[in-house]
Design an enzyme around this catalytic site. Structure first.
Site, PDB file in Angstrom:
ATOM      1  N   GLU A 182       0.793  -1.217   0.000  1.00 51.43           N
ATOM      2  CA  GLU A 182       0.000   0.000   0.000  1.00 51.43           C
ATOM      3  C   GLU A 182       0.828   1.271   0.000  1.00 51.43           C
ATOM      4  O   GLU A 182       0.496   2.252   0.685  1.00 51.43           O
ATOM      5  CB  GLU A 182      -0.935  -0.014   1.213  1.00 51.43           C
ATOM      6  CG  GLU A 182      -0.238   0.045   2.576  1.00 51.43           C
ATOM      7  CD  GLU A 182       0.199  -1.284   3.167  1.00 51.43           C
ATOM      8  OE1 GLU A 182       0.549  -1.330   4.365  1.00 51.43           O
ATOM      9  OE2 GLU A 182       0.203  -2.293   2.434  1.00 51.43           O
ATOM     10  N   HIS A 216      -8.421  -4.207  -0.461  1.00 50.20           N
ATOM     11  CA  HIS A 216      -7.563  -4.257   0.726  1.00 50.20           C
ATOM     12  C   HIS A 216      -6.520  -3.137   0.690  1.00 50.20           C
ATOM     13  O   HIS A 216      -6.380  -2.379   1.655  1.00 50.20           O
ATOM     14  CB  HIS A 216      -6.861  -5.621   0.808  1.00 50.20           C
ATOM     15  CG  HIS A 216      -5.982  -5.775   2.012  1.00 50.20           C
ATOM     16  ND1 HIS A 216      -6.444  -6.288   3.209  1.00 50.20           N
ATOM     17  CD2 HIS A 216      -4.677  -5.467   2.224  1.00 50.20           C
ATOM     18  CE1 HIS A 216      -5.467  -6.290   4.104  1.00 50.20           C
ATOM     19  NE2 HIS A 216      -4.384  -5.794   3.516  1.00 50.20           N
ATOM     20  N   GLU A 217      -5.808  -3.026  -0.424  1.00 52.37           N
ATOM     21  CA  GLU A 217      -4.701  -2.066  -0.482  1.00 52.37           C
ATOM     22  C   GLU A 217      -5.184  -0.623  -0.356  1.00 52.37           C
ATOM     23  O   GLU A 217      -4.555   0.182   0.323  1.00 52.37           O
ATOM     24  CB  GLU A 217      -3.887  -2.263  -1.765  1.00 52.37           C
ATOM     25  CG  GLU A 217      -3.286  -3.651  -1.927  1.00 52.37           C
ATOM     26  CD  GLU A 217      -2.488  -4.137  -0.728  1.00 52.37           C
ATOM     27  OE1 GLU A 217      -1.935  -3.304   0.019  1.00 52.37           O
ATOM     28  OE2 GLU A 217      -2.419  -5.362  -0.523  1.00 52.37           O
ATOM     29  N   HIS A 229      -5.941   0.615   3.141  1.00 53.14           N
ATOM     30  CA  HIS A 229      -4.784   1.045   3.930  1.00 53.14           C
ATOM     31  C   HIS A 229      -4.600   2.559   3.914  1.00 53.14           C
ATOM     32  O   HIS A 229      -3.904   3.106   4.778  1.00 53.14           O
ATOM     33  CB  HIS A 229      -3.509   0.382   3.406  1.00 53.14           C
ATOM     34  CG  HIS A 229      -3.222  -0.943   4.024  1.00 53.14           C
ATOM     35  ND1 HIS A 229      -3.059  -1.119   5.386  1.00 53.14           N
ATOM     36  CD2 HIS A 229      -3.029  -2.174   3.465  1.00 53.14           C
ATOM     37  CE1 HIS A 229      -2.794  -2.390   5.637  1.00 53.14           C
ATOM     38  NE2 HIS A 229      -2.779  -3.050   4.497  1.00 53.14           N
ATOM     39  N   GLU A 246      -3.395  -4.126   9.841  1.00 53.73           N
ATOM     40  CA  GLU A 246      -3.906  -5.198   8.985  1.00 53.73           C
ATOM     41  C   GLU A 246      -5.277  -5.729   9.418  1.00 53.73           C
ATOM     42  O   GLU A 246      -6.093  -6.101   8.576  1.00 53.73           O
ATOM     43  CB  GLU A 246      -2.887  -6.341   8.903  1.00 53.73           C
ATOM     44  CG  GLU A 246      -1.568  -5.941   8.250  1.00 53.73           C
ATOM     45  CD  GLU A 246      -1.705  -5.478   6.809  1.00 53.73           C
ATOM     46  OE1 GLU A 246      -2.801  -5.572   6.232  1.00 53.73           O
ATOM     47  OE2 GLU A 246      -0.703  -4.993   6.247  1.00 53.73           O
ATOM     48  N   ASP A 269       9.711  -9.766  10.840  1.00 48.31           N
ATOM     49  CA  ASP A 269       9.350 -10.651   9.734  1.00 48.31           C
ATOM     50  C   ASP A 269       9.155 -12.094  10.190  1.00 48.31           C
ATOM     51  O   ASP A 269       8.462 -12.864   9.524  1.00 48.31           O
ATOM     52  CB  ASP A 269      10.414 -10.597   8.625  1.00 48.31           C
ATOM     53  CG  ASP A 269      10.011  -9.657   7.492  1.00 48.31           C
ATOM     54  OD1 ASP A 269       8.811  -9.343   7.371  1.00 48.31           O
ATOM     55  OD2 ASP A 269      10.896  -9.228   6.732  1.00 48.31           O
ATOM     56  N   TYR A 295      -3.928 -10.098  10.320  1.00 52.86           N
ATOM     57  CA  TYR A 295      -4.991  -9.808   9.365  1.00 52.86           C
ATOM     58  C   TYR A 295      -6.322 -10.400   9.832  1.00 52.86           C
ATOM     59  O   TYR A 295      -7.315  -9.686   9.998  1.00 52.86           O
ATOM     60  CB  TYR A 295      -4.654 -10.393   7.991  1.00 52.86           C
ATOM     61  CG  TYR A 295      -3.451  -9.810   7.291  1.00 52.86           C
ATOM     62  CD1 TYR A 295      -3.602  -8.994   6.175  1.00 52.86           C
ATOM     63  CD2 TYR A 295      -2.162 -10.102   7.715  1.00 52.86           C
ATOM     64  CE1 TYR A 295      -2.499  -8.480   5.500  1.00 52.86           C
ATOM     65  CE2 TYR A 295      -1.054  -9.589   7.058  1.00 52.86           C
ATOM     66  CZ  TYR A 295      -1.224  -8.777   5.952  1.00 52.86           C
ATOM     67  OH  TYR A 295      -0.129  -8.270   5.303  1.00 52.86           O
TER      68      TYR A 295
END
Length: 637
Positions: A280, A304-305, A308, A327, A385, A393
């Site tokens: 995003e 979704h993007e 954001h 998320e 990460d 999410y």
């Protein structure tokens, strides 16, 4: 608490604006230039400013136009090297100071992927793109690399290929001749960008390659613009795929939340090594080409993007421990958008699909239950990460859905959502700040009854609970899933029947959408694995092992590799591995949702096959994907 992933002293002095002056050197695969920070002092007599860096070659530093002393500290394996710059004495809180760092990136830069021309659609020019989330902006530029620091930025980028950034282009115009009419790949052009809205450093983005632009039709009554960028070879397909829905989605999201404030919402279809479905980046969402299904069935990723723009880019998590605020909220609003654009059944269907992925990811972290939590207490220098999965999410979206239902439904909940966004737009917040605002809002707009409803939620279980189940058993509208469930049940019931006597037909899927096919294959995974003969028959009948729809193909491989010792798993493991490494073309399926899941499944069938396939095309994967696949395949601890 300060950001556990940053070494910067942003609570004492913080960047408000940065000017990048960069030259992209494709031959040596580096970006060289300067970053000039306008810094606001918030502590009297602060003696230094500390920036996050990672594998940067620092040449010189100036403060207020004069040479300044600095030190690059030893490298931390996750956080990189802190850059300490000495400041003049006697600085007062509230004042501004300017610091310029001259530097260049290096071959070890995790944020940038440099592609050879053979790895692009056109095969004629190289390509560069960045990925800075969660903590890789520091490998592209010296910054205070924490979402707690939101900055405006400007950029002047000299490149022999068209250059794009996560900002509004000042010159040359997007809709003018490509590369300002100069010779692509030969003539240097200066691209000028400005981002007037403060954003976190992970949203600073750059891409450069042989890309062209096509605007989408203006949405009636809207000032903002939308359009698409891609290599010329894909522009027709990309325009067709996204032109119908993008502006409509954005306008619908404005009605749910508040007006869009970034001015431009463009899409960029990247080469296939891009490690995510979408990213995003402000003003310029990066997309995987796996979304170009040719039937607009995967465009919901855009929902979704663009969401954001409010949740993440607008209201931002303070640090990695609160990533779910980005998320979880985005996934919840994305699915609400599907209800507005399509039907309530589509919203429930999306939750059903997400729940299967959530179950898989919770299972993946059984030996690291900390990462099953929504709010993760990261230790200083821990790699965020390692916790990247569908948990923030879908567990997050389910918490918000549970909250909506508990508080009295959408009519009662949506006014709060708008107040939440309006209150925190432009700010970075923690989970506790979110929860305090939630209680404060319903104390004013509902009183004791609403507070009692909020108190009925087991907040600790949602935030800090571990295990494979959600704190509440969630029910979703399953009407769109029923036909997929019934077909899966028929296959499960057929396991004792000879292949020649099976009553399945190619037409079984004729009336299925691509998402219903996904749910059918996922439902099959909930049963005991079918005999190999049945799996082969299913693959042949429904053509799911050769489909160009990557979502369906992934689910087929997950289904047929579910029993690692079966003959059919041995057969399809090689095909699955070949698919993600691009079949020798150098065009890997770099989206981590696909390549990581496939490599993990193949590894259970044949470790050597998985490792050898990965090693063969290792350098074609983005550095972030490469690192995580190496961990999946036990090549890194």
């Amino acid at each position: 608490m300060t950001d556990p992933t940053s070494q910067a002293n942003y609570t004492e002095i913080a960047t408000e604006h940065v000017l990048f002056k960069w030259t992209i050197d494709f031959a040596n695969q580096i970006i060289a230039g300067t970053a000039t920070h306008d810094l606001r002092i918030s502590k009297n007599d602060v003696g230094e400013v500390i920036f996050d860096t990672a594998d940067l070659d620092i040449e010189s530093v100036e403060v207020e136009g004069k040479s300044a002393s600095y030190e690059v500290k030893p490298k931390h394996p996750i956080m990189g090297s802190a850059l300490h710059i000495n400041l003049p004495s006697g600085l007062k809180s509230g004042s501004l100071i300017k610091a310029t760092i001259k530097y260049q990136t290096t071959k070890e830069c995790t944020a940038l992927q440099w592609l050879a021309k053979e790895q692009t659609q056109g095969k004629s020019f190289p390509y560069l793109f960045s990925q800075c989330q969660p903590i890789y902006a520091r490998a592209m530029a010296p910054v205070q690399d924490s979402p707690s620091v939101k900055i405006k930025y400007s950029a002047e980028v000299i490149s022999v290929l068209p250059a794009l950034m996560s900002a509004i282009r000042q010159s040359p115009p997007s809709d003018g001749p490509a590369h300002d009419g100069k010779v692509i790949g030969k003539d240097a052009v200066t691209y000028v960008y400005h981002q007037p809205i403060p954003i976190p450093s992970y949203l600073i983005a750059i891409a450069a390659g042989n890309v062209v632009y096509r605007p989408f039709p203006r949405h009636p009554g809207k000032e903002w613009t939308c359009g698409i960028w891609s290599e010329p070879e894909l522009i027709e397909a990309a325009y067709w795929e996204f032109s119908e829905d993008t502006a409509r989605f954005l306008a619908s999201a404005e009605e749910i939340v508040v007006p869009y404030r970034f001015g431009v919402y463009d899409l960029l279809v990247l080469p296939p090594s891009f490690p995510y479905g979408g990213m995003e980046n402000a003003c310029l969402t990066f997309l995987t080409p796996t979304l170009l299904a040719g039937d607009r069935t995967l465009v919901d990723v855009i929902a979704h993007e663009l969401t954001h723009s409010w949740f993440g880019n607008g209201v931002t998590h303070a640090n990695a421990s609160h990533f779910w605020l980005n998320e979880g909220w985005t996934t919840y609003i994305e699915r609400l958008l599907l209800q507005v654009i399509h039907t309530p059944a589509d919203r429930g269907f999306s939750f059903i699909i997400g729940y299967k992925g959530l179950q898989d990811d919770l299972e993946m972290y059984v030996d690291r239950p900390k990462y099953q939590r929504l709010v993760i207490d990261f230790e200083k220098g821990e790699d965020p990460d390692d916790a990247y999965s569908g948990v923030p999410y879908d567990k997050g979206a389910n918490l918000i859905l549970h909250l909506e239902r508990t508080i009295g439904g959408l009519d009662v909940f949506l006014p709060y959502v708008r107040d939440y966004v309006s209150t925190f737009m432009g700010k970075s917040i923690t989970t506790q700040e979110w929860k305090s605002h939630l209680y404060g809002y319903y104390e004013k707009h509902g009183g004791a009854g609403k507070i009692k409803a909020l108190d009925s939620i087991d907040w600790d279980a949602w935030f800090y609970g571990e295990g494979l189940q959600l704190p509440v058993k969630m029910e979703y509208d399953s009407s769109l899933a029923e036909s997929a469930y019934k077909l899966a049940e028929r296959w499960d019931s057929s396991r004792a029947v000879e292949i020649s006597k099976l009553s399945f037909h190619e037409s079984d899927l004729d009336n299925f959408s691509s998402t219903q096919k996904v749910v059918f294959l996922e439902r099959l995974q909930s049963y005991k694995p079918l005999p190999s003969s049945h799996v082969e028959h299913l693959a042949s009948l429904y053509k799911v092992s050769s489909t160009h729809n990557a979502e369906i193909r992934l689910r087929f491989y997950q289904f047929c590799l579910a029993d690692p010792s079966s003959p059919v798993a041995l057969k399809y493991a090689a095909q699955a591995a070949d698919w993600v490494i691009g079949g020798g073309t150098g065009m890997v399926v770099g989206r981590m949702k696909f390549c990581r899941d496939v490599f993990r499944a193949v590894y259970k069938v044949d470790k050597d096959l998985a490792v050898n396939a990965f090693q063969k095309e290792k350098n074609a994967f983005h550095p972030i994907a490469r690192k995580l696949i190496e961990k999946d395949l036990k090549l890194l601890s």
